[in-house]
Every structure is written in structure tokens, then in C-alpha cells.
Design a protein around this motif. Structure first.
Motif, PDB file in Angstrom:
ATOM      1  N   HIS A  47      -9.747  26.796   5.397  1.00 16.31           N
ATOM      2  CA  HIS A  47      -8.418  26.604   4.799  1.00 16.31           C
ATOM      3  C   HIS A  47      -7.854  25.233   5.186  1.00 16.31           C
ATOM      4  CE1 HIS A  47      -7.370  30.805   3.275  1.00 16.31           C
ATOM      5  NE2 HIS A  47      -8.641  30.837   3.619  1.00 16.31           N
ATOM      6  N   LYS A  48      -6.700  24.913   4.603  1.00 16.70           N
ATOM      7  CA  LYS A  48      -6.133  23.565   4.755  1.00 16.70           C
ATOM      8  C   LYS A  48      -5.030  23.497   5.802  1.00 16.70           C
ATOM      9  CE  LYS A  48      -5.364  23.826   0.313  1.00 16.70           C
ATOM     10  NZ  LYS A  48      -6.268  24.975   0.068  1.00 16.70           N
ATOM     11  N   LYS A  62      -5.934  16.418  -2.038  1.00 18.20           N
ATOM     12  CA  LYS A  62      -7.234  16.737  -1.432  1.00 18.20           C
ATOM     13  C   LYS A  62      -8.306  16.151  -2.343  1.00 18.20           C
ATOM     14  CE  LYS A  62     -10.185  20.585  -0.010  1.00 18.20           C
ATOM     15  NZ  LYS A  62     -10.411  22.045  -0.089  1.00 18.20           N
ATOM     16  N   GLU A  66      -4.437  15.078  -6.768  1.00 20.41           N
ATOM     17  CA  GLU A  66      -3.406  16.124  -6.602  1.00 20.41           C
ATOM     18  C   GLU A  66      -3.978  17.505  -6.872  1.00 20.41           C
ATOM     19  OE1 GLU A  66       0.268  15.686  -8.745  1.00 20.41           O
ATOM     20  OE2 GLU A  66       0.317  13.529  -8.352  1.00 20.41           O
ATOM     21  N   ILE A  67      -3.767  18.432  -5.955  1.00 19.82           N
ATOM     22  CA  ILE A  67      -4.204  19.820  -6.194  1.00 19.82           C
ATOM     23  C   ILE A  67      -3.012  20.749  -6.407  1.00 19.82           C
ATOM     24  CG2 ILE A  67      -6.362  19.544  -4.905  1.00 19.82           C
ATOM     25  CD1 ILE A  67      -4.940  21.302  -2.673  1.00 19.82           C
ATOM     26  N   GLY A  68      -1.787  20.229  -6.241  1.00 23.38           N
ATOM     27  CA  GLY A  68      -0.585  21.038  -6.415  1.00 23.38           C
ATOM     28  C   GLY A  68       0.586  20.319  -5.764  1.00 23.38           C
ATOM     29  N   HIS A  81      -1.289  26.790   1.968  1.00 17.38           N
ATOM     30  CA  HIS A  81      -1.961  27.762   1.079  1.00 17.38           C
ATOM     31  C   HIS A  81      -0.939  28.312   0.090  1.00 17.38           C
ATOM     32  CE1 HIS A  81      -5.434  29.995  -0.112  1.00 17.38           C
ATOM     33  NE2 HIS A  81      -5.096  31.164   0.415  1.00 17.38           N
ATOM     34  N   LEU A  82      -1.199  29.485  -0.457  1.00 14.02           N
ATOM     35  CA  LEU A  82      -0.375  30.061  -1.529  1.00 14.02           C
ATOM     36  C   LEU A  82       1.108  30.148  -1.177  1.00 14.02           C
ATOM     37  CD1 LEU A  82      -2.847  32.993  -2.223  1.00 14.02           C
ATOM     38  CD2 LEU A  82      -2.521  30.996  -3.696  1.00 14.02           C
ATOM     39  N   ILE A  85       2.436  26.119  -1.464  1.00 16.22           N
ATOM     40  CA  ILE A  85       2.173  25.164  -2.545  1.00 16.22           C
ATOM     41  C   ILE A  85       2.056  25.886  -3.891  1.00 16.22           C
ATOM     42  CG2 ILE A  85       1.028  23.581  -0.942  1.00 16.22           C
ATOM     43  CD1 ILE A  85      -1.550  24.034  -2.276  1.00 16.22           C
ATOM     44  N   TYR A  86       2.313  25.152  -4.961  1.00 14.62           N
ATOM     45  CA  TYR A  86       2.180  25.710  -6.306  1.00 14.62           C
ATOM     46  C   TYR A  86       1.457  24.694  -7.176  1.00 14.62           C
ATOM     47  CZ  TYR A  86       6.004  22.618  -7.761  1.00 14.62           C
ATOM     48  OH  TYR A  86       6.775  21.519  -8.018  1.00 14.62           O
ATOM     49  N   CYS A  87       0.964  25.186  -8.322  1.00 10.63           N
ATOM     50  CA  CYS A  87       0.236  24.312  -9.235  1.00 10.63           C
ATOM     51  C   CYS A  87       0.595  24.721 -10.655  1.00 10.63           C
ATOM     52  CB  CYS A  87      -1.259  24.479  -8.983  1.00 10.63           C
ATOM     53  SG  CYS A  87      -2.285  23.584 -10.135  1.00 10.63           S
ATOM     54  N   ARG A  89      -0.920  23.726 -13.421  1.00 16.26           N
ATOM     55  CA  ARG A  89      -2.081  23.893 -14.314  1.00 16.26           C
ATOM     56  C   ARG A  89      -2.672  25.289 -14.155  1.00 16.26           C
ATOM     57  NH1 ARG A  89      -4.509  19.140 -15.908  1.00 16.26           N
ATOM     58  NH2 ARG A  89      -5.550  20.434 -17.442  1.00 16.26           N
ATOM     59  N   ARG A  91      -1.769  28.092 -15.290  1.00 19.45           N
ATOM     60  CA  ARG A  91      -0.845  29.232 -15.117  1.00 19.45           C
ATOM     61  C   ARG A  91      -0.425  29.738 -16.470  1.00 19.45           C
ATOM     62  NH1 ARG A  91       2.809  28.856 -10.164  1.00 19.45           N
ATOM     63  NH2 ARG A  91       4.321  29.914 -11.441  1.00 19.45           N
TER      64      ARG A  91
END
Lengths: 93, 390
Positions: A47-48, A62, A66-68, A81-82, A85-87, A89, A91
Motif C-alpha cells: 500500500h501507499k 504515482k 496523477e492517480i487521483g 488509500h480509499l 483519495i478519490y478518482c 475516472r 466512476r
């Protein structure tokens, strides 16, 4: 050996290479040398962990991309993690 | 220069296996196909649930998949089994195989009389093809004659930092030596398309990559509008999240490491074969079965499948090499996994060091060493993609 790996110099998160406990010293390989962070929570393997201070909506980087975005402010050493952060794309609209 | 031993074909790339495929044109012929394969060593069955009650694009996708699989170089010859009244014509499939110069036999159940008669005829025809296949000797081929399918499934955070970069190193090596590779899983390229487009050989190819991903994303949005599909949960699984992959974009950016760092030659449609060698993006959804079927239908002789969480699946007649970047998964699933790239994480080995080992495994597999999925008789991945409109 390092506890966490940053994939790209632009990244503001790193991947922990083993399970990390809250309060543990985490070593990360930055170009400027090894940096020590204190884990702010338990972090599962793979995990991050945040390397910097992140403001709300700031991009999470990462692999140099951009990952979120940050849902809430994130401190260095926090598990990313969840929950924080949000993303947009991939969704449902 | 690297080489492998395979089977020369009249058209296109050499085979890395020499099976006789038994393929139904419609699901109604599945049992006859199974009975033929049970009785003839050297044959492989490609049963499926489609071929009738289909129209438009949906029927077209079935035709492309079956024709693509049937002309796959790992098959010396093919026995096509039809029922007789199906929408997708068995004769059309047989004709497309014959056009490649490959031996093909056609059996229609309704013309033979009943399934017992069809099985009996099929067994004899398959036996004759197996005898012919057995007489063919292997030849040495340069790496330029290999097309590698790239796939990941059961992704965790080790996939993006160990298994996929090691596979990307192999991809770069194959493409540098004039060979080919295909990235696909377009549902899982969402958020990474701009990185791939930057690597396109021409602006047109770059635009096609962006369009292909946008089209797939729009299709998913239409699906979720009906609430039948949860877009987010379809793209990222609970296992991905438990493994440390938080967003679809993170998964995509980790996934494209499989394609190395080189230029992207083009975008292929579903079932479309290679014309020019190079690295391609194949337009196909990311479901493990659909993606590997797409890769096989476009002619990849070997597929390398990276998996952090661990998956046992295989494809009939096409070797699927399983690699993990997670040493603990490798230890637990030794019976199913072929290669451990986890030493990049545990021992600090370089991606090139591990990539060299993986390239050797790919060459050995291409030359005949069976994968764990082949030894374990895994064939779950034959799964023809469907169109539900949109």
C-alpha cells in the motif's frame, strides 16, 4: 534495505515493501538520499504512504502521473488509500 | 539474437504448439466436440456458448473471434463441427481456415444424421489430422517471429512495481529484435491513455489510442446508466483494493508497464491479425477470458499473464505463462505460477536481471516447455466477447 519505494521522482507517495506498524520508522529512497518518515497508521504490504503534506484536491502522483486527488488533508507518513483519495475516472456518473 | 523452436505455417507467424483444434460453430455442437477430443490424443477443444440467436455487431464479434482462433498458428489443423441451422455458418468458418492453407475438416450434425454418427466421423477425421501433425518437425526461428500477448489479472501493488516492469523489459527486448507484442484490456487503460498516446509512432496512431479508450469508457457509462453494471466495481476489484491499488488510474498506470517503453506501432480491432511487426494496443475489454481470447484471436502464440493475487487459468492450445511480483503468492500457488519476479522487491534485484530470467522462460515455453496452466489442464480463458449495444 528501504521500507518503501518511490517509483518516480515526481511521486508524492511511495509503496511500502513490507507491512508497517503505526509509529514505525519508514525509510524511503529519494534522489536526495534516504528520508525517514514516521508511519501515522498501520500500512499493509504494497500500500501507499504519503511522502509530503497534501491539501484537499491536490493530485496524488504515482508512476509520475496523477492517480487521483486528496479527499482530505494528508500528512507525511499517512496511509494513502480509499479513505483519503478519490478518482473521477472510471466512476458511474 | 534470441531464437525459439516452433512449427512453420503456410501463412504468418510459426506455431509454438502443434495441436489439432476441434471447434464448434455453435454451442449446440459442444458435446460432439468434447466427445471427439476425449477420444483423440493431440486434439484440443474450443467449446463456447455462442453462435446462434445473435445479430449485428454481436454476431460479428463471434465470427471474428472464431475465425481468429481457428487460424491461430498453434493449431496445425482444425475440425469444425456445426449443427446445420445456426446463425453463424460453419461453412464460413471452414472457408476462412482453408484460406490460410491450413488443413480443415467440416462436420454438420444434421447432415450426418445424429450426434453418434457425427462423433464417429469427427474422431476419424481428427485422428488423420493428428497423424499428419505428428510428422511435422520443429524449426528454429528468430525472436522476430514471436508475438507475445500481455495480460494482468488479480493485480496487487507488486504487479506495478515488479511483475509488470519485468514483463515490460521482455516486451522491449522482443520488439527491439523485430518481434511483436500486444497490450489490451482497454477497460483497464482508462487514465493511462495519454501516456500510451505519447509513445505512438504517428499522431494518427496516438489519436486512435485516445479514441479507443474514450469509446470504451463511454460504453461503460451507458452500461452503468442502467444500473446493471457498477462501473467502478467492474474495473477495480476488492482484491485489487486489498492489494493496495486504490484507483482505476493507478491500476492502469501500473498495468501499462507490461508494454515496456518503446514506440506503439498501431491499434488492432478485435480479431484483427498483425500485418507489420511491433507493439500494438488491441481493442478488447479487460475481463481475463475476453482479453486472452482477443490476444489469441489476433495471433499471439504465447501470453504472459502477471498476477499479484494469483490466478490459475489457461487457454486451450495457447500457453499462458503466469508471473507474480509477490513472493508470498508465488510460494502459496507454486502449482499454478511459472515465474517469480518478487526478488525485485525482496532482494533488490534489478528489473533487467529478473527480465532476463523471464525472457528465458518465454523462449523455453515457446520452444515447447509446458506452462503450469497447461500441465494442470486449465482452459477457462476461452471467452468470446459480446456486444450489448452502445
Amino acid at each position: 534495505m528501504h521500507t518503501a519505494l518511490r517509483m518516480d521522482p515526481r511521486d508524492n507517495v511511495a509503496v511500502v515493501l513490507r507491512e508497517v506498524r503505526k509509529g514505525e520508522d519508514v525509510l524511503i529512497n529519494l534522489e536526495t538520499g534516504v528520508v525517514h518518515l514516521t508511519a501515522q497508521s498501520d500500512i499493509p504490504f504494497g500500500h501507499k504512504i504519503s511522502v509530503t503534506n497534501l491539501l484537499v484536491s491536490e493530485p496524488i502522483i504515482k508512476y509520475g502521473e496523477e492517480i487521483g486527488n486528496a479527499k482530505i488533508p494528508i500528512q507525511p507518513g499517512e496511509w494513502v488509500h480509499l479513505q483519503n483519495i478519490y478518482c473521477e475516472r472510471g466512476r458511474e456518473n | 539474437m534470441h531464437t525459439f523452436y516452433g512449427y512453420k505455417r503456410q501463412l504468418g507467424l510459426p506455431g509454438v504448439r502443434n495441436w489439432v483444434a476441434v471447434i464448434p460453430s455453435v454451442f449446440c455442437a459442444n458435446t460432439v466436440v468434447k466427445r471427439i477430443v476425449q477420444q483423440v490424443e493431440g486434439t484440443v477443444e474450443l467449446t463456447h456458448p455462442v453462435g446462434c440467436s445473435q445479430v449485428g455487431l454481436d454476431l460479428e464479434l463471434t465470427a471474428k473471434a472464431l475465425k481468429g482462433i481457428a487460424r491461430h498458428p498453434n493449431f496445425f489443423g482444425v475440425v469444425v463441427v456445426g449443427l446445420g441451422c445456426e446463425r453463424f455458418r460453419a461453412q464460413e468458418l471452414a472457408d476462412s481456415i482453408a484460406a490460410t492453407g491450413k488443413p480443415v475438416e467440416l462436420i454438420m450434425i444434421q447432415e450426418e444424421g445424429d450426434t453418434q454418427l457425427a462423433i464417429s466421423k469427427g474422431v476419424r477425421l481428427a485422428q488423420e489430422l493428428v497423424e499428419q501433425a505428428a510428422k511435422q518437425q520443429k524449426e528454429e526461428f528468430p525472436l522476430s517471429e514471436l508475438c507475445l500477448g500481455l495480460k494482468c489479472g488479480g493485480t496487487d501493488a507488486t504487479s506495478g512495481i515488479a511483475a509488470n516492469p519485468a514483463l515490460g523489459w521482455v516486451t522491449d527486448q522482443i520488439v527491439a529484435e523485430g518481434g511483436s507484442a500486444m497490450l489490451t484490456e482497454v477497460t483497464e487503460l482508462i487514465g493511462a491513455e495519454h501516456v500510451l498516446a505519447r509513445r505512438a509512432v504517428t499522431p494518427e496512431v496516438g489519436q486512435k489510442i485516445l479514441d479507443t479508450v474514450r469509446k470504451m469508457e463511454n460504453k461503460l457509462k451507458i452500461g452503468t446508466a442502467h444500473g446493471d453494471l457498477q462501473n467502478r466495481s467492474a474495473l477495480i476489484s476488492p482484491g485489487n483494493e486489498d492489494g493496495g491499488v486504490t484507483t482505476v488510474v493507478e491500476k492502469a498506470l501500473g498495468g501499462i508497464h507490461k508494454g515496456g517503453t518503446g514506440p506503439i506501432t498501431g491499434v488492432l480491432d478485435y480479431g484483427e491479425p498483425l500485418v507489420k511487426h511491433g507493439l500494438y494496443v488491441l481493442d478488447c475489454p479487460g475481463h481475463d477470458g475476453e482479453a486472452v481470447t482477443g490476444l489469441a484471436a489476433s495471433g499471439c502464440q504465447v501470453v504472459v499473464f502477471t498476477t499479484g493475487r494469483g490466478t490459475p487459468t489457461g487457454f486451450p492450445g495457447v500457453p499462458v505463462i503466469k508471473i507474480t511480483g509477490n513472493t508470498s503468492t508465488f510460494e502459496r500457488m507454486k502449482f499454478n505460477l511459472d515465474f517469480n519476479a518478487g526478488e525485485i522487491i525482496d532482494k533488490g534485484l534489478s528489473i533487467a536481471e529478473v527480465g532476463e530470467g523471464l525472457l528465458q522462460t518465454v523462449l523455453e515455453t515457446a520452444s515447447g516447455v509446458p506452462t503450469k496452466a497447461e500441465i494442470g489442464l486449465h482452459d477457462e480463458l476461452f471467452c468470446i466477447t459480446r456486444s450489448y449495444g452502445g
